[in-house]
Design a protein around this motif. Structure first.
Motif, PDB file in Angstrom:
ATOM      1  N   MET A 116       0.830  -1.207   0.000  1.00 26.74           N
ATOM      2  CA  MET A 116       0.000   0.000   0.000  1.00 26.74           C
ATOM      3  C   MET A 116       0.866   1.259   0.000  1.00 26.74           C
ATOM      4  SD  MET A 116      -2.514   1.450   2.956  1.00 26.74           S
ATOM      5  CE  MET A 116      -1.074   1.882   3.922  1.00 26.74           C
ATOM      6  N   THR A 117       1.816   1.341   0.929  1.00 21.04           N
ATOM      7  CA  THR A 117       2.599   2.573   1.055  1.00 21.04           C
ATOM      8  C   THR A 117       3.487   2.818  -0.161  1.00 21.04           C
ATOM      9  OG1 THR A 117       4.339   1.450   2.321  1.00 21.04           O
ATOM     10  CG2 THR A 117       2.597   2.542   3.581  1.00 21.04           C
ATOM     11  N   LEU A 118       3.922   1.762  -0.818  1.00 15.89           N
ATOM     12  CA  LEU A 118       4.770   1.902  -2.000  1.00 15.89           C
ATOM     13  C   LEU A 118       3.967   1.876  -3.306  1.00 15.89           C
ATOM     14  CD1 LEU A 118       7.674  -0.466  -0.869  1.00 15.89           C
ATOM     15  CD2 LEU A 118       7.687   2.054  -0.886  1.00 15.89           C
ATOM     16  N   GLU A 119       2.630   1.760  -3.164  1.00 11.77           N
ATOM     17  CA  GLU A 119       1.726   1.719  -4.321  1.00 11.77           C
ATOM     18  C   GLU A 119       2.176   0.697  -5.368  1.00 11.77           C
ATOM     19  OE1 GLU A 119       1.737   5.961  -5.305  1.00 11.77           O
ATOM     20  OE2 GLU A 119      -0.266   6.065  -4.400  1.00 11.77           O
ATOM     21  N   LEU A 120       2.374  -0.537  -4.910  1.00 13.32           N
ATOM     22  CA  LEU A 120       2.927  -1.566  -5.787  1.00 13.32           C
ATOM     23  C   LEU A 120       1.982  -2.021  -6.887  1.00 13.32           C
ATOM     24  CD1 LEU A 120       5.044  -3.760  -3.351  1.00 13.32           C
ATOM     25  CD2 LEU A 120       5.708  -1.759  -4.695  1.00 13.32           C
ATOM     26  N   LYS A 121       0.687  -1.803  -6.727  1.00 10.35           N
ATOM     27  CA  LYS A 121      -0.236  -2.151  -7.810  1.00 10.35           C
ATOM     28  C   LYS A 121       0.077  -1.336  -9.058  1.00 10.35           C
ATOM     29  CE  LYS A 121      -4.055  -3.787  -4.986  1.00 10.35           C
ATOM     30  NZ  LYS A 121      -5.433  -3.566  -4.524  1.00 10.35           N
ATOM     31  N   LYS A 122       0.509  -0.097  -8.863  1.00  7.86           N
ATOM     32  CA  LYS A 122       0.886   0.761  -9.993  1.00  7.86           C
ATOM     33  C   LYS A 122       2.160   0.265 -10.668  1.00  7.86           C
ATOM     34  CE  LYS A 122      -1.170   5.022  -8.226  1.00  7.86           C
ATOM     35  NZ  LYS A 122      -0.876   6.385  -7.754  1.00  7.86           N
ATOM     36  N   LYS A 123       2.913  -0.580  -9.966  1.00  3.76           N
ATOM     37  CA  LYS A 123       4.167  -1.113 -10.503  1.00  3.76           C
ATOM     38  C   LYS A 123       3.996  -2.558 -10.970  1.00  3.76           C
ATOM     39  CE  LYS A 123       6.671   1.963  -7.454  1.00  3.76           C
ATOM     40  NZ  LYS A 123       7.458   2.083  -6.242  1.00  3.76           N
ATOM     41  N   GLY A 124       2.744  -3.021 -11.081  1.00  2.32           N
ATOM     42  CA  GLY A 124       2.469  -4.346 -11.609  1.00  2.32           C
ATOM     43  C   GLY A 124       2.457  -5.465 -10.587  1.00  2.32           C
ATOM     44  N   PHE A 125       2.527  -5.154  -9.318  1.00  4.74           N
ATOM     45  CA  PHE A 125       2.498  -6.190  -8.285  1.00  4.74           C
ATOM     46  C   PHE A 125       1.159  -6.108  -7.570  1.00  4.74           C
ATOM     47  CE2 PHE A 125       3.486  -7.984  -4.071  1.00  4.74           C
ATOM     48  CZ  PHE A 125       3.959  -9.215  -4.477  1.00  4.74           C
ATOM     49  N   ASN A 126       0.269  -7.003  -7.927  1.00  4.53           N
ATOM     50  CA  ASN A 126      -1.084  -6.965  -7.391  1.00  4.53           C
ATOM     51  C   ASN A 126      -1.126  -7.687  -6.044  1.00  4.53           C
ATOM     52  OD1 ASN A 126      -3.784  -6.465  -7.195  1.00  4.53           O
ATOM     53  ND2 ASN A 126      -4.395  -8.117  -8.571  1.00  4.53           N
ATOM     54  N   ARG A 127      -1.236  -6.920  -5.013  1.00  2.20           N
ATOM     55  CA  ARG A 127      -1.264  -7.450  -3.647  1.00  2.20           C
ATOM     56  C   ARG A 127      -2.313  -6.700  -2.838  1.00  2.20           C
ATOM     57  NH1 ARG A 127       0.917 -11.845  -0.815  1.00  2.20           N
ATOM     58  NH2 ARG A 127       0.471 -11.349   1.342  1.00  2.20           N
ATOM     59  N   LYS A 128      -2.973  -7.407  -1.946  1.00  2.00           N
ATOM     60  CA  LYS A 128      -3.957  -6.774  -1.069  1.00  2.00           C
ATOM     61  C   LYS A 128      -3.288  -5.668  -0.257  1.00  2.00           C
ATOM     62  CE  LYS A 128      -5.074  -8.549   2.969  1.00  2.00           C
ATOM     63  NZ  LYS A 128      -5.519  -9.454   4.009  1.00  2.00           N
ATOM     64  N   TYR A 129      -3.954  -4.543  -0.135  1.00  7.71           N
ATOM     65  CA  TYR A 129      -3.448  -3.426   0.656  1.00  7.71           C
ATOM     66  C   TYR A 129      -4.025  -3.485   2.075  1.00  7.71           C
ATOM     67  CZ  TYR A 129      -1.652  -0.809  -3.432  1.00  7.71           C
ATOM     68  OH  TYR A 129      -0.955  -0.389  -4.532  1.00  7.71           O
ATOM     69  N   CYS A 130      -3.229  -3.037   3.041  1.00 10.15           N
ATOM     70  CA  CYS A 130      -3.678  -2.975   4.434  1.00 10.15           C
ATOM     71  C   CYS A 130      -3.000  -1.798   5.117  1.00 10.15           C
ATOM     72  CB  CYS A 130      -3.333  -4.281   5.160  1.00 10.15           C
ATOM     73  SG  CYS A 130      -3.844  -4.301   6.882  1.00 10.15           S
ATOM     74  N   ARG A 131      -3.766  -1.006   5.850  1.00 11.94           N
ATOM     75  CA  ARG A 131      -3.223   0.149   6.582  1.00 11.94           C
ATOM     76  C   ARG A 131      -2.657  -0.236   7.934  1.00 11.94           C
ATOM     77  NH1 ARG A 131      -8.619   2.801   6.097  1.00 11.94           N
ATOM     78  NH2 ARG A 131      -8.470   2.520   8.326  1.00 11.94           N
TER      79      ARG A 131
END
Length: 151
Positions: A22-37
């Protein structure tokens, strides 16, 4: 590191792959992972233990070490899995907080989990800095501590 990123079970949410994604916004970099705060910031008290512990579910205690049953059977099992697979101990974290206070714990965590290249946090779930080593994780999404790269 922030106090509210330490879950009641002793998990340092800043080291979690879902928090870092989430903090590194990895979905925008092609790594689809669930985000959690993190457990506390999202009002869950404790994702790992809250479903089986009334004190955590209701927020009656901030940390498991304040419970008469500490460490309970469920926390021992969770701790064993994290020590074995992820090189961290939630029980040790909680004991350290109890004996030395939160500020000392946060300072120690910063030292232990700091990436030597960029200063970011190492992910406890794979031993990688997701800022520096994302390509390695993209090549092997199940990468674990110290695996040899597949070419």
């Amino acid at each position: 590191m922030k106090k509210d990123l330490i879950a009641p079970c002793g998990m340092n949410c800043r080291l979690c792959i879902s928090f870092q994604a989430m903090t590194l916004e990895l979905k925008k970099k092609g790594f689809n992972r669930k985000y959690c705060r993190g457990c506390i910031p999202r009002g869950e008290n404790c994702t790992h233990m809250g479903d089986s512990c009334e004190l955590l579910r209701t927020g009656a205690v901030r940390f498991c070490y304040k419970c008469d049953k500490f460490p309970c059977k469920r926390l021992k099992a969770l701790d064993k899995r994290y020590r074995t697979k992820y090189h961290m101990s939630m029980i040790e974290n909680l004991q350290y907080i109890k004996e030395n206070g939160m500020d000392a714990f946060l300072k120690r965590q910063e030292e232990i989990w700091k990436c030597q290249r960029c200063g970011g946090a190492i992910c406890c779930h794979n031993g990688l800095c997701l800022s520096c080593d994302l390509k390695k994780l993209q090549q092997n999404k199940r990468y674990r501590w110290g695996e040899v790269e597949v070419r």
